[in-house]
Scaffold this motif. Structure first.
Motif, PDB file in Angstrom:
ATOM      1  N   TRP A 203       3.108  46.019 -20.166  1.00 28.53           N
ATOM      2  CA  TRP A 203       3.090  46.188 -21.614  1.00 28.53           C
ATOM      3  C   TRP A 203       4.259  45.446 -22.266  1.00 28.53           C
ATOM      4  CZ3 TRP A 203       6.401  48.687 -25.105  1.00 28.53           C
ATOM      5  CH2 TRP A 203       5.884  48.845 -26.386  1.00 28.53           C
ATOM      6  N   ILE A 204       5.437  45.606 -21.708  1.00 26.69           N
ATOM      7  CA  ILE A 204       6.622  44.955 -22.282  1.00 26.69           C
ATOM      8  C   ILE A 204       6.496  43.435 -22.236  1.00 26.69           C
ATOM      9  CG2 ILE A 204       9.088  44.526 -21.902  1.00 26.69           C
ATOM     10  CD1 ILE A 204       9.312  47.429 -20.936  1.00 26.69           C
ATOM     11  N   SER A 205       5.967  42.923 -21.135  1.00 25.54           N
ATOM     12  CA  SER A 205       5.888  41.473 -20.948  1.00 25.54           C
ATOM     13  C   SER A 205       4.588  40.876 -21.476  1.00 25.54           C
ATOM     14  CB  SER A 205       6.022  41.142 -19.469  1.00 25.54           C
ATOM     15  OG  SER A 205       4.878  41.601 -18.773  1.00 25.54           O
ATOM     16  N   ARG A 206       3.721  41.755 -21.984  1.00 32.40           N
ATOM     17  CA  ARG A 206       2.402  41.333 -22.457  1.00 32.40           C
ATOM     18  C   ARG A 206       1.608  40.640 -21.349  1.00 32.40           C
ATOM     19  NH1 ARG A 206       3.856  39.512 -28.634  1.00 32.40           N
ATOM     20  NH2 ARG A 206       4.901  41.473 -29.099  1.00 32.40           N
ATOM     21  N   GLY A 207       1.765  41.179 -20.121  1.00 30.62           N
ATOM     22  CA  GLY A 207       0.996  40.674 -18.993  1.00 30.62           C
ATOM     23  C   GLY A 207       1.512  39.387 -18.380  1.00 30.62           C
TER      24      GLY A 207
END
Length: 64
Positions: free
Chosen positions: A4-8
């Protein structure tokens, strides 16, 4: 959470250490570095399954 933090978009870079002091600090023979890395990769593969595992190698022992 990391997804979620890295947007995948997460890249994991791994490698075997090569500096003699890196091995001396932990009392590990440098000539076994590729074998150690192989065991670490085995453990990571098991860990990323999300299932409980146990690993007992020559250099690495792990359970989760």
């Amino acid at each position: 959470m990391l997804d979620w933090i890295s947007r995948g978009r997460v890249f994991l870079g791994l490698g075997a250490a090569h500096q003699v002091p890196d091995f001396q600090a932990y009392g590990v023979p440098r000539e076994h570095r590729s074998e150690i890395l192989d065991e670490v990769l085995d453990v990571l593969e098991l860990a990323f399954t999300g299932e409980p595992y146990e690993y007992r190698g020559r250099f690495v022992a792990s359970a989760a």
